[in-house]
Design a protein around this motif. Structure first.
Motif, PDB file in Angstrom:
ATOM      1  N   VAL A  53       0.920  -1.572   0.235  1.00 19.29           N
ATOM      2  CA  VAL A  53      -0.294   0.102   0.020  1.00 19.29           C
ATOM      3  C   VAL A  53       0.995   1.617  -0.127  1.00 19.29           C
ATOM      4  O   VAL A  53       1.608   1.449   1.114  1.00 19.29           O
ATOM      5  CB  VAL A  53      -0.788   0.199   1.278  1.00 19.29           C
ATOM      6  CG1 VAL A  53      -2.026   0.708   1.093  1.00 19.29           C
ATOM      7  CG2 VAL A  53      -1.848  -1.612   1.086  1.00 19.29           C
ATOM      8  N   ASP A  55       1.125   5.718  -0.007  1.00 13.67           N
ATOM      9  CA  ASP A  55       0.194   6.844   0.321  1.00 13.67           C
ATOM     10  C   ASP A  55       0.839   8.040  -0.483  1.00 13.67           C
ATOM     11  O   ASP A  55       1.894   7.940  -1.342  1.00 13.67           O
ATOM     12  CB  ASP A  55       0.561   7.132   1.363  1.00 13.67           C
ATOM     13  CG  ASP A  55       1.853   7.323   2.044  1.00 13.67           C
ATOM     14  OD1 ASP A  55       2.573   7.475   1.545  1.00 13.67           O
ATOM     15  OD2 ASP A  55       1.710   7.367   3.597  1.00 13.67           O
ATOM     16  N   ASP A  56       0.674   9.150  -0.404  1.00 14.83           N
ATOM     17  CA  ASP A  56       0.672  10.359  -0.949  1.00 14.83           C
ATOM     18  C   ASP A  56       2.770  10.636  -0.761  1.00 14.83           C
ATOM     19  O   ASP A  56       3.072  11.170  -1.806  1.00 14.83           O
ATOM     20  CB  ASP A  56       0.180  11.503  -0.632  1.00 14.83           C
ATOM     21  CG  ASP A  56      -1.752  11.604  -0.936  1.00 14.83           C
ATOM     22  OD1 ASP A  56      -1.621  10.859  -1.843  1.00 14.83           O
ATOM     23  OD2 ASP A  56      -2.515  11.890  -0.393  1.00 14.83           O
ATOM     24  N   PHE A 108      -1.758  -1.813  -3.708  1.00 12.73           N
ATOM     25  CA  PHE A 108      -3.183  -0.328  -3.440  1.00 12.73           C
ATOM     26  C   PHE A 108      -1.827   1.410  -3.755  1.00 12.73           C
ATOM     27  O   PHE A 108      -1.783   1.429  -2.674  1.00 12.73           O
ATOM     28  CB  PHE A 108      -3.288  -0.683  -2.326  1.00 12.73           C
ATOM     29  CG  PHE A 108      -4.968  -2.246  -2.297  1.00 12.73           C
ATOM     30  CD1 PHE A 108      -5.591  -2.604  -2.352  1.00 12.73           C
ATOM     31  CD2 PHE A 108      -3.494  -3.254  -1.945  1.00 12.73           C
ATOM     32  CE1 PHE A 108      -6.409  -3.880  -2.374  1.00 12.73           C
ATOM     33  CE2 PHE A 108      -4.176  -4.717  -1.875  1.00 12.73           C
ATOM     34  CZ  PHE A 108      -5.024  -4.306  -2.003  1.00 12.73           C
ATOM     35  N   ARG A 110      -2.583   5.331  -3.277  1.00 19.59           N
ATOM     36  CA  ARG A 110      -3.333   6.544  -3.178  1.00 19.59           C
ATOM     37  C   ARG A 110      -2.330   7.385  -3.618  1.00 19.59           C
ATOM     38  O   ARG A 110      -2.094   7.890  -2.901  1.00 19.59           O
ATOM     39  CB  ARG A 110      -3.935   6.359  -2.520  1.00 19.59           C
ATOM     40  CG  ARG A 110      -5.247   7.280  -2.233  1.00 19.59           C
ATOM     41  CD  ARG A 110      -6.252   7.883  -0.453  1.00 19.59           C
ATOM     42  NE  ARG A 110      -7.297   8.975  -1.062  1.00 19.59           N
ATOM     43  CZ  ARG A 110      -7.785   9.277   0.125  1.00 19.59           C
ATOM     44  NH1 ARG A 110      -7.649   8.616   1.632  1.00 19.59           N
ATOM     45  NH2 ARG A 110      -8.466   9.945   0.375  1.00 19.59           N
ATOM     46  N   ASN A 111      -2.629   8.286  -4.831  1.00 27.36           N
ATOM     47  CA  ASN A 111      -1.347   9.693  -4.554  1.00 27.36           C
ATOM     48  C   ASN A 111      -2.238  10.532  -5.179  1.00 27.36           C
ATOM     49  O   ASN A 111      -2.592  10.464  -6.387  1.00 27.36           O
ATOM     50  CB  ASN A 111      -1.177   9.301  -5.777  1.00 27.36           C
ATOM     51  CG  ASN A 111       0.131  10.504  -6.121  1.00 27.36           C
ATOM     52  OD1 ASN A 111       0.248  11.370  -5.678  1.00 27.36           O
ATOM     53  ND2 ASN A 111       1.673   9.588  -5.704  1.00 27.36           N
ATOM     54  N   ASN A 112      -2.889  11.771  -4.627  1.00 26.73           N
ATOM     55  CA  ASN A 112      -3.515  12.846  -5.399  1.00 26.73           C
ATOM     56  C   ASN A 112      -3.024  13.458  -6.066  1.00 26.73           C
ATOM     57  O   ASN A 112      -3.614  14.822  -6.817  1.00 26.73           O
ATOM     58  CB  ASN A 112      -3.888  13.765  -4.296  1.00 26.73           C
ATOM     59  CG  ASN A 112      -5.268  13.073  -2.838  1.00 26.73           C
ATOM     60  OD1 ASN A 112      -5.994  12.027  -3.346  1.00 26.73           O
ATOM     61  ND2 ASN A 112      -4.944  12.921  -1.693  1.00 26.73           N
ATOM     62  N   HIS A 115      -3.150  12.472  -9.175  1.00 29.11           N
ATOM     63  CA  HIS A 115      -4.665  11.684  -9.540  1.00 29.11           C
ATOM     64  C   HIS A 115      -5.008   9.827  -9.835  1.00 29.11           C
ATOM     65  O   HIS A 115      -5.656   9.757 -10.138  1.00 29.11           O
ATOM     66  CB  HIS A 115      -5.497  12.218 -10.403  1.00 29.11           C
ATOM     67  CG  HIS A 115      -5.232  14.412 -10.880  1.00 29.11           C
ATOM     68  ND1 HIS A 115      -5.948  14.725  -9.782  1.00 29.11           N
ATOM     69  CD2 HIS A 115      -4.607  14.828 -11.095  1.00 29.11           C
ATOM     70  CE1 HIS A 115      -5.349  16.019  -9.236  1.00 29.11           C
ATOM     71  NE2 HIS A 115      -4.803  16.247 -10.398  1.00 29.11           N
ATOM     72  N   GLU A 116      -4.108   9.692  -8.804  1.00 37.02           N
ATOM     73  CA  GLU A 116      -3.658   8.425  -8.802  1.00 37.02           C
ATOM     74  C   GLU A 116      -4.022   7.020  -7.813  1.00 37.02           C
ATOM     75  O   GLU A 116      -3.930   7.954  -6.669  1.00 37.02           O
ATOM     76  CB  GLU A 116      -2.513   7.483  -9.118  1.00 37.02           C
ATOM     77  CG  GLU A 116      -2.009   7.691 -10.525  1.00 37.02           C
ATOM     78  CD  GLU A 116      -0.934   7.359 -10.764  1.00 37.02           C
ATOM     79  OE1 GLU A 116      -0.011   7.531 -11.853  1.00 37.02           O
ATOM     80  OE2 GLU A 116       0.170   7.494  -9.453  1.00 37.02           O
ATOM     81  N   GLU A 117      -5.760   6.164  -8.084  1.00 36.03           N
ATOM     82  CA  GLU A 117      -6.024   6.247  -7.094  1.00 36.03           C
ATOM     83  C   GLU A 117      -6.090   4.554  -7.381  1.00 36.03           C
ATOM     84  O   GLU A 117      -7.180   4.804  -7.878  1.00 36.03           O
ATOM     85  CB  GLU A 117      -6.845   6.571  -6.465  1.00 36.03           C
ATOM     86  CG  GLU A 117      -7.909   5.830  -4.795  1.00 36.03           C
ATOM     87  CD  GLU A 117      -8.914   6.594  -3.808  1.00 36.03           C
ATOM     88  OE1 GLU A 117      -9.179   6.045  -2.845  1.00 36.03           O
ATOM     89  OE2 GLU A 117      -8.861   7.757  -4.174  1.00 36.03           O
ATOM     90  N   GLY A 118      -6.378   3.161  -6.989  1.00 33.37           N
ATOM     91  CA  GLY A 118      -6.605   1.720  -7.410  1.00 33.37           C
ATOM     92  C   GLY A 118      -6.046   0.794  -6.603  1.00 33.37           C
ATOM     93  O   GLY A 118      -4.784   1.160  -6.366  1.00 33.37           O
TER      94      GLY A 118
END
Length: 202
Positions: A53, A55-56, A108, A110-112, A115-118
């Protein structure tokens, strides 16, 4: 002089309702009184995955996940090993090289910022060599080994679609071990030194 072993392992995933076949093959050739050549090939499946997983900030953490062949595919690996061994007067020297490919990696993300999440699928490859020198003397043993390796990965969200170094990639590792046999009491000591992990900032 020549030994050939072949086999197959069958696994049935009850939650997947599917049969998985894992063929294996190994070859050993005695090239002389003290030399032996070895080779092995095999396919392997893993039904519980250690998914990553991110994160940002690029921090990694890991979770165990049961493979469902939907969001989390069954891990599949191909192992190929070849090496040479020398044995004489309780002295053993071995040199072994390996190559492994893995499919079904799960991450997994999640990178704002991008704009990547999934949930993204990936694959990996590992290759390298191990060398070991071991000496036995009156029931006692001492050995030293060195590993040179590379582990790379490729995920769907990589912008350039090229393999990158995996977070667990370690270039070098040295192991030293000693075992003293004073039957029925045994003493043992070991030391492991590793270096060459990738810098997470790059």
């Amino acid at each position: 002089r020549l030994s050939l072993k072949a086999g197959i392992r069958l696994n049935y995933g009850f939650n997947l309702e599917e049969l998985f076949m894992e063929p294996r093959l190994s070859l050993s050739y005695k090239a002389g009184q003290n030399w032996r050549l070895n080779a092995a090939w095999g396919l392997y499946d893993q039904f519980i995955a250690l998914s990553s997983v991110v994160d940002d900030l690029g921090n990694f953490r890991y979770i165990w996940t049961v493979c469902d062949n939907e969001d989390v595919p069954v891990l599949k690996a191909m192992h190929l090993v070849a090496g040479v061994t020398y044995e004489k007067n309780d002295l053993t020297f071995s040199l072994e090289s390996y190559f492994r490919t893995t499919t079904g990696l799960t991450r997994f993300v999640r990178n704002n910022y991008y704009h990547e999440e999934g949930i993204f699928q990936g694959k990996g490859r590992s290759y390298g060599m191990d060398v070991m020198l071991k000496k036995d003397y009156r029931g006692h043993s001492a050995w030293i080994s060195y590993s040179l390796s590379s582990t790379e990965e490729l995920f769907e969200y990589f912008l350039n679609s090229e393999y990158r170094r995996s977070p667990q990639d370690q270039r070098h590792e040295v192991k030293i071990a000693l075992m003293l046999n004073f039957d029925p009491i045994y003493f043992s000591a070991d030391y492991v030194f590793g270096s060459g992990f990738p810098n997470p900032a790059y």
